[in-house]
Design a protein around this motif. Sequence first.
Motif: not given
Length: 600
Positions: A7-11, A385-394
């Motif tokens: 998997q890659t994470f580019d849009s 997930v993409t680099r733009e949507t990547n969310r940190r865990l809270e």
Amino acid sequence: MKSDMFQTFDSPTSPEQGPPRLAALRALMASEGWDALLIPRADRFQGEYVAPRDDRLAWLTGFTGSAGFALVTADHALVFVDGRYRVQVRAQVAPEFTPMDWPAQTHVAWLAEAFPAGAVLAYDPWLHTMEEIGRLTRDLPSITFRPVANPIDRIWPDQPAPPSASIFAHPLEFAGESHADKRNRLGRELAAKGEAASLITLPDSVAWLFNIRGADIPRNPIAHAMALLRADGTAVLLTDPGKCAEVADHLGPDIAVRPESDLAQVLADTSGPVRIDPQSTPQAVADMLAAAGIPARHSMDPCRLPKACKNAGELSGMRDAHLRDAVAMCRFLAWFEGASTTGLSEIDLVTRLEGFRRDTNMLREISFDTIAGAGPNGALPHYRVTRETNRRLEDGALIVLDSGGQYPDGTTDITRTLVVGDAGAEEKRAFTLVLKGMIAISRARFPRGVAGSHLDALARYPLWLAGMDYDHGTGHGVGAYLCVHEGPQRLARGGDVALQPGMILSNEPGYYREGAFGIRIENLIAVQPAAPLPGGDSRDMLDFETLTWVPIDRHLIDPALLSQDERDWIDSYHATCRDKLGPLLPEDCGAWFAAATEKL
């Protein structure tokens, strides 16, 4: 054949690309005199997943979901998607495109109201099935339907090249039956029905029939190919002959390899009748047969049910693959439990899990892009997930982790919902209601003749009682080192095919609260004959064998919402996880595994 295609994470697209592409398409439509154009997600093989070259819907609109279609006119650009993608489509398309809530809103109703008699609707006959075009022409008799060469291909300047991966043999120990036996068995069925041949257009059917695999579609080990199976068991494999160098001996003298461009001639050389499946055969093929004067018989692809009903070799391979995959999943879950989540993101979870699967040294490829949706991203059932949507865990966030692997002996698909820290009471309640539905399917016992549509409500009932539901099917069919989504079996309202022994399905109820969190729990299950019960009659019954053995997060379960039978099922499931996986796990998983499989 291992693949480096992880998997890659580019849009893959961005909304701003859509308007100029839409303008170019409209200019072409105006020059050709077309009032409307249909752009489906499908390729000429009618598969759910398409090669980059065939991803025309995403290229034009920006929408990357696995199901949907567009209808473009001079003034409107409508993108029809179902409940899985309502949030996603709004984020991915430009304002020039209007999302439509399908099937509540249909293109048929829209065209019937908006278009005058005689308006021209253009479509690529390779990208629409016979059934679809037949239904459209019947429901819209005043519209002129015009088959055309694909217009997107005419305006896509950097369209990727066609895939050209080599075809390789699938070992007999995993296939469970030689391709000669399959061809002869199905050929006799054709002959018994007075059919000279069957044209098979689904690549996974072709792969199953000839015991071959390929790499033309990301995540699915299939080759772009069609086949003509004759009643005498001989066959023609229609694909790029250059792909077949490794399988010439495997195929043998009874299978001729011809390029796809020879299809019209191959059909013309067949006396008929030729069986074609209206649900999967492109309209272009029906037009070819009609032009050649070859009689057609409409019936299900002869490979679909035999492929769905796994034989002993395939089931054995799937069990082995699931145990191997479970070890990778447990290593990941043990790591997650012990890791500091500070600074971790969705991408970190995806890459770490893929690393554990690679460590098995048996992984050919992941079976689909891993879904790792944290917090509100988890409310998108098919989030990628993409680099733009990547969310940190809270802290307190739920994480929907849906993933799988392609192994030489089987295909896996598993979802676990995790929590960072402690979950809130509402999240626990929703999780437990979803779990109750998943247990209900796992425990189901039913007579032969029952279809997936009959069982779907079992999974939803606990949610329905709470005024909740989910907008996707409860389960899809799964192939044996083939497509992770396989028909015709499914657990869904439209699943009208009777379940039969050997069919493998996912069991994955869920719940999604937009902007807040998502929940899904998924195991794979196999249909099997049910053991007789004391006091029962002699009725022939079926039930499910569980294939997936990975602990379910006890932090999210509210035991007070479970019946005693449901608590017993969970405890029994975790006891079996201990028995099956305990001897296979490394020592560093021991403490986590013991706690994860304790009784409730």
